[in-house]
Design a protein around this motif. Structure first.
Motif, mmCIF file in Angstrom:
data_model
loop_
_atom_site.group_PDB
_atom_site.id
_atom_site.type_symbol
_atom_site.label_atom_id
_atom_site.label_comp_id
_atom_site.label_asym_id
_atom_site.label_seq_id
_atom_site.Cartn_x
_atom_site.Cartn_y
_atom_site.Cartn_z
ATOM 1 N N HIS A 182 52.161 58.720 16.805
ATOM 2 C CA HIS A 182 52.302 58.042 15.519
ATOM 3 C C HIS A 182 50.981 57.993 14.752
ATOM 4 C CE1 HIS A 182 56.508 57.006 15.590
ATOM 5 N NE2 HIS A 182 56.372 56.809 16.891
ATOM 6 N N PHE A 183 49.876 57.932 15.466
ATOM 7 C CA PHE A 183 48.575 58.036 14.803
ATOM 8 C C PHE A 183 48.477 59.385 14.087
ATOM 9 C CE2 PHE A 183 44.131 59.311 14.676
ATOM 10 C CZ PHE A 183 43.521 58.200 14.129
ATOM 11 N N ASP B 33 53.152 57.528 22.838
ATOM 12 C CA ASP B 33 53.828 57.546 21.538
ATOM 13 C C ASP B 33 52.914 57.041 20.427
ATOM 14 O OD1 ASP B 33 54.111 54.838 22.524
ATOM 15 O OD2 ASP B 33 55.636 54.514 20.983
ATOM 16 N N LYS B 34 51.972 56.178 20.758
ATOM 17 C CA LYS B 34 51.041 55.681 19.738
ATOM 18 C C LYS B 34 50.101 56.793 19.270
ATOM 19 C CE LYS B 34 53.020 51.807 20.139
ATOM 20 N NZ LYS B 34 54.295 51.770 19.414
ATOM 21 N N SER C 187 54.672 48.660 15.289
ATOM 22 C CA SER C 187 53.387 49.193 15.757
ATOM 23 C C SER C 187 53.311 50.697 15.528
ATOM 24 C CB SER C 187 53.137 48.841 17.230
ATOM 25 O OG SER C 187 54.033 49.506 18.079
ATOM 26 N N ASP C 188 54.450 51.403 15.601
ATOM 27 C CA ASP C 188 54.454 52.838 15.288
ATOM 28 C C ASP C 188 54.000 53.070 13.848
ATOM 29 O OD1 ASP C 188 55.395 53.397 17.825
ATOM 30 O OD2 ASP C 188 57.444 53.851 17.192
ATOM 31 N N PHE D 230 50.297 52.358 13.515
ATOM 32 C CA PHE D 230 49.442 53.457 13.976
ATOM 33 C C PHE D 230 49.430 54.614 12.982
ATOM 34 C CE2 PHE D 230 49.062 51.252 17.934
ATOM 35 C CZ PHE D 230 47.869 51.708 18.459
ATOM 36 N N ASP E 58 57.904 47.800 18.751
ATOM 37 C CA ASP E 58 57.620 49.234 18.789
ATOM 38 C C ASP E 58 57.669 49.878 17.409
ATOM 39 O OD1 ASP E 58 57.219 51.694 20.532
ATOM 40 O OD2 ASP E 58 59.006 52.256 19.381
ATOM 41 N N ASN F 3 51.582 54.533 26.497
ATOM 42 C CA ASN F 3 51.308 54.454 25.059
ATOM 43 C C ASN F 3 51.079 55.798 24.387
ATOM 44 O OD1 ASN F 3 51.350 51.610 24.227
ATOM 45 N ND2 ASN F 3 49.853 51.383 25.865
#
Length: 166
Positions: free
Chosen positions: A64-65, A60-61, A136-137, A140, A133, A58
């Motif tokens: 993106h956050f 990538d999250k 959720s990206d 975030f 994905d 995770n």
């Protein structure tokens, strides 16, 4: 590449539109997040394998956050210093809208690159089989923007006031 482009922009505007130290610090941190993801690929960053018993990496999250957090601080600084928007509610709404637009555009770029690269799309996108994905990206990024405004607005205001005194 985004970190290098951002670095060039910061260097070229340093004397004409100097940013707050807080923003420079978070831009650097965002660059580190991008470079780590680029080095390992977002699907294979160490320490994020099987985190919280997840089947996917995770990291990538985190990226993106930060894709919401740091642009929110940058947009806030520009909107305040250029006196674009009056009123805190409208300012917050516009900042979050800018961050979501940026996040959605980034997702479109990922899609276009995936279409062009064909088989390498899965590795580039880092979806790891997760059908939500993209959504959720962007979620975030929204969370990052909201957290930035909630946590850093007061400290950012202090630094903006000091910057105007110089």
């Amino acid at each position: 590449m985004p970190a290098l482009i951002g670095g060039a922009l910061l260097a070229s505007t340093y004397h004409t539109f100097r940013l707050t130290p807080l923003l420079y610090g978070f831009i650097l941190l965002h660059c580190v997040v991008l470079m780590v993801g680029g080095h390992y690929t977002y699907a294979e960053v160490p320490l994020f394998e099987n985190l919280f018993n997840s089947e996917r990496n995770n990291y990538d999250k985190v990226g993106h956050f930060f894709q919401g957090f740091v642009p929110a601080l940058l947009a806030r600084e520009i909107l305040i210093r250029k006196r674009v928007v009056n009123g805190g509610i409208w300012q917050g709404f516009i900042i979050i809208s800018i961050c979501l637009a940026f996040s959605a555009f980034y997702e479109l770029i990922e899609w276009w690159v995936a279409l062009l690269t064909g088989e390498g799309a899965e590795a580039f996108l880092g979806t790891q089989g997760y059908v939500w994905d993209t959504q959720s990206d962007m979620g975030f990024a929204l969370l990052g923007a909201c957290c930035c405004l909630a946590i850093l607005s007061s400290l950012h205001d202090e630094q903006l006031n000091k910057l105007e005194d110089i």
